[in-house]
Design a protein around this motif. Structure first.
Motif, mmCIF file in Angstrom:
data_model
loop_
_atom_site.group_PDB
_atom_site.id
_atom_site.type_symbol
_atom_site.label_atom_id
_atom_site.label_comp_id
_atom_site.label_asym_id
_atom_site.label_seq_id
_atom_site.Cartn_x
_atom_site.Cartn_y
_atom_site.Cartn_z
ATOM 1 N N PHE A 36 -6.689 -22.218 -0.990
ATOM 2 C CA PHE A 36 -6.610 -20.805 -1.351
ATOM 3 C C PHE A 36 -5.585 -20.075 -0.481
ATOM 4 O O PHE A 36 -5.803 -19.825 0.701
ATOM 5 N N VAL A 37 -4.437 -19.738 -1.071
ATOM 6 C CA VAL A 37 -3.409 -18.936 -0.416
ATOM 7 C C VAL A 37 -2.788 -18.029 -1.471
ATOM 8 O O VAL A 37 -3.032 -18.178 -2.668
ATOM 9 N N ARG A 38 -1.984 -17.103 -1.017
ATOM 10 C CA ARG A 38 -1.324 -16.168 -1.939
ATOM 11 C C ARG A 38 -0.242 -16.896 -2.729
ATOM 12 O O ARG A 38 0.637 -17.534 -2.140
ATOM 13 N N ALA A 39 -0.286 -16.801 -4.037
ATOM 14 C CA ALA A 39 0.748 -17.355 -4.902
ATOM 15 C C ALA A 39 1.731 -16.234 -5.224
ATOM 16 O O ALA A 39 1.435 -15.332 -6.007
ATOM 17 N N ASP A 40 2.895 -16.284 -4.608
ATOM 18 C CA ASP A 40 3.840 -15.176 -4.743
ATOM 19 C C ASP A 40 4.281 -14.971 -6.186
ATOM 20 O O ASP A 40 4.544 -13.839 -6.606
ATOM 21 N N GLU A 41 4.363 -16.047 -6.964
ATOM 22 C CA GLU A 41 4.770 -15.908 -8.362
ATOM 23 C C GLU A 41 3.760 -15.061 -9.139
ATOM 24 O O GLU A 41 4.137 -14.157 -9.886
ATOM 25 N N SER A 42 2.482 -15.314 -8.941
ATOM 26 C CA SER A 42 1.452 -14.536 -9.620
ATOM 27 C C SER A 42 1.475 -13.079 -9.193
ATOM 28 O O SER A 42 1.111 -12.177 -9.963
ATOM 29 N N ALA A 43 1.887 -12.828 -7.958
ATOM 30 C CA ALA A 43 1.883 -11.466 -7.421
ATOM 31 C C ALA A 43 2.955 -10.583 -8.036
ATOM 32 O O ALA A 43 2.907 -9.354 -7.886
ATOM 33 N N HIS A 44 3.910 -11.177 -8.756
ATOM 34 C CA HIS A 44 5.001 -10.382 -9.316
ATOM 35 C C HIS A 44 4.495 -9.285 -10.253
ATOM 36 O O HIS A 44 5.099 -8.210 -10.333
ATOM 37 N N ASP A 45 3.423 -9.555 -10.988
ATOM 38 C CA ASP A 45 2.929 -8.547 -11.931
ATOM 39 C C ASP A 45 1.432 -8.306 -11.753
ATOM 40 O O ASP A 45 0.749 -7.885 -12.683
ATOM 41 N N ASN A 46 0.915 -8.558 -10.558
ATOM 42 C CA ASN A 46 -0.504 -8.306 -10.267
ATOM 43 C C ASN A 46 -0.581 -7.504 -8.968
ATOM 44 O O ASN A 46 -0.638 -8.060 -7.874
ATOM 45 N N HIS A 47 -0.595 -6.175 -9.118
ATOM 46 C CA HIS A 47 -0.583 -5.326 -7.922
ATOM 47 C C HIS A 47 -1.928 -5.304 -7.214
ATOM 48 O O HIS A 47 -2.045 -4.747 -6.116
ATOM 49 N N TYR A 48 -2.954 -5.932 -7.818
ATOM 50 C CA TYR A 48 -4.253 -6.016 -7.167
ATOM 51 C C TYR A 48 -4.280 -7.076 -6.072
ATOM 52 O O TYR A 48 -5.210 -7.115 -5.266
ATOM 53 N N MET A 49 -3.294 -7.958 -6.037
ATOM 54 C CA MET A 49 -3.260 -9.009 -5.031
ATOM 55 C C MET A 49 -2.936 -8.441 -3.658
ATOM 56 O O MET A 49 -2.134 -7.515 -3.515
ATOM 57 N N ALA A 50 -3.563 -9.019 -2.642
ATOM 58 C CA ALA A 50 -3.346 -8.590 -1.263
ATOM 59 C C ALA A 50 -2.142 -9.322 -0.669
ATOM 60 O O ALA A 50 -1.618 -10.294 -1.233
ATOM 61 N N LEU A 284 -17.578 -10.576 -2.719
ATOM 62 C CA LEU A 284 -16.429 -11.381 -3.141
ATOM 63 C C LEU A 284 -15.108 -10.804 -2.653
ATOM 64 O O LEU A 284 -14.062 -11.084 -3.234
ATOM 65 N N ASP A 285 -15.135 -10.008 -1.593
ATOM 66 C CA ASP A 285 -13.896 -9.367 -1.166
ATOM 67 C C ASP A 285 -12.813 -10.377 -0.792
ATOM 68 O O ASP A 285 -11.619 -10.128 -0.999
ATOM 69 N N ALA A 286 -13.194 -11.542 -0.269
ATOM 70 C CA ALA A 286 -12.191 -12.551 0.076
ATOM 71 C C ALA A 286 -11.537 -13.122 -1.179
ATOM 72 O O ALA A 286 -10.319 -13.358 -1.202
ATOM 73 N N ILE A 287 -12.313 -13.339 -2.225
ATOM 74 C CA ILE A 287 -11.761 -13.810 -3.496
ATOM 75 C C ILE A 287 -10.882 -12.729 -4.122
ATOM 76 O O ILE A 287 -9.821 -13.016 -4.706
ATOM 77 N N GLU A 288 -11.284 -11.476 -3.994
ATOM 78 C CA GLU A 288 -10.552 -10.373 -4.625
ATOM 79 C C GLU A 288 -9.148 -10.205 -4.052
ATOM 80 O O GLU A 288 -8.296 -9.561 -4.681
ATOM 81 N N ALA A 289 -8.873 -10.792 -2.893
ATOM 82 C CA ALA A 289 -7.502 -10.783 -2.367
ATOM 83 C C ALA A 289 -6.528 -11.421 -3.345
ATOM 84 O O ALA A 289 -5.335 -11.088 -3.355
ATOM 85 N N ALA A 290 -7.023 -12.323 -4.208
ATOM 86 C CA ALA A 290 -6.171 -13.007 -5.181
ATOM 87 C C ALA A 290 -5.953 -12.193 -6.448
ATOM 88 O O ALA A 290 -5.307 -12.671 -7.386
#
Length: 302
Positions: A36-50, A284-290
């Motif tokens: 579980f790490v930040r996927a930068d590609e997914s973050a391009h159009d998901n502003h909810y990601m941390a 689920l705050d840790a999961i919600e980072a995604a």
């Protein structure tokens, strides 16, 4: 029917009586947050990601395991392992879905998530163990991120599909056919929104959680809310807390994250209780980072 016309849609929908026997799933499965790490590609159009620094793999594992234990007390729940090459694969509902007798594999917008659709263990579980006929949409070019983009009133066979980079009109038509829906309403999500299930939840065909702020045309949100006897109008703050990312896992329970439940106000709680549900809240705050929450974690088996 599949239409952008809310008036035509709801004129048809009023003649679709609810069937309580198919309103909630008979089982579910999850993906563990392994790698579980930040996927930068997914973050391009998901502003909810941390930001990457906010990702805590250990906390995500512990919270996800607690979710699994809690869900398993209500319905059979299987948890499949994650993988290092799919770092944000904790939201299987975008990739896999079922209706009685059929499994559906979606087409993800980002390549990092398209890898999930190739998982032979999930396909084999659905096809060979459960005996479902597979409808594979993953190889065609139109994005259709299943029950992320498409919120389904299972009791009535109705779909509410928000269009964005994660689902275009052709993808919506493919999902309408694959799910065997009676009618699907198409609408544009507001700028910056990526999935319908963050701004809308339909709970066992009896209640709706709706955030007008998430729709390009708030009148569409009002029409959806007005169709249900029990409805909760969510504020932008509640939307950001993932209060709209909820799911009914049984006839008498609605599930959401602890943060989502904390954001609910008293009128919202009363509306949910009046619809016959108790709220099951899981940290689920840790999961919600995604960039997603409890509903996103749950792939339903019908």
């Amino acid at each position: 029917m599949i239409t952008r016309d809310p008036e035509a849609f709801f004129a048809f929908a009023r003649d679709c009586p609810p069937d309580a026997t198919r309103a909630t799933p008979r089982a579910a499965f999850l993906f563990a947050p392994d790698g579980f790490v930040r996927a930068d590609e997914s973050a391009h159009d998901n502003h909810y990601m941390a930001d990457a620094a906010a990702f805590d793999a250990g906390a995500a594992q512990a919270q996800h395991r607690a979710l699994h234990r809690r869900m398993a007390a209500v319905l059979p729940t299987v948890c499949f392992p994650g993988a290092d090459d799919t770092p944000d694969a904790v939201f299987p509902n975008n990739v896999f879905a079922t209706v009685p007798g059929r499994s559906i594999v979606g087409r993800m917008h980002h390549a990092v998530r398209r890898r999930e659709a190739g998982r032979g263990d999930i396909r084999g579980f659905l096809r060979d163990l459960l005996g479902y006929r597979e409808i594979d949409l993953s190889d065609q070019p139109h994005p259709c991120e299943l029950t992320g983009a498409l919120v389904v009133d299972r009791a009535r066979g109705l779909g509410f599909c928000g269009l964005s980079a994660r689902c275009d009109e052709d993808g919506a038509r493919l999902m309408h056919a694959a799910f065997g829906l009676r009618a699907t309403l198409l609408f544009d999500l507001a700028d910056g929104e990526y999935h319908t299930n963050v701004v809308l939840a339909v709970l066992a065909g009896r209640a709706a959680l709706v955030c007008r702020d998430g729709f390009a045309d708030p009148a569409v949100a009002d029409a959806i809310a007005g169709f249900y006897a029990h409805r909760v109008q969510l504020s932008p703050t509640q939307k950001s807390a993932f209060t709209g990312n909820a799911i009914a896992l049984s006839a008498d329970s609605v599930w959401m994250s602890a943060g989502a439940a904390l954001a609910l106000d008293d009128p919202g709680r009363r509306a949910i209780a009046d619809a016959g549900f108790r709220i099951e809240a899981v940290p689920l705050d840790a999961i919600e980072a995604a960039g997603g929450s409890l509903r996103c974690c749950v792939a339903e088996i019908y």
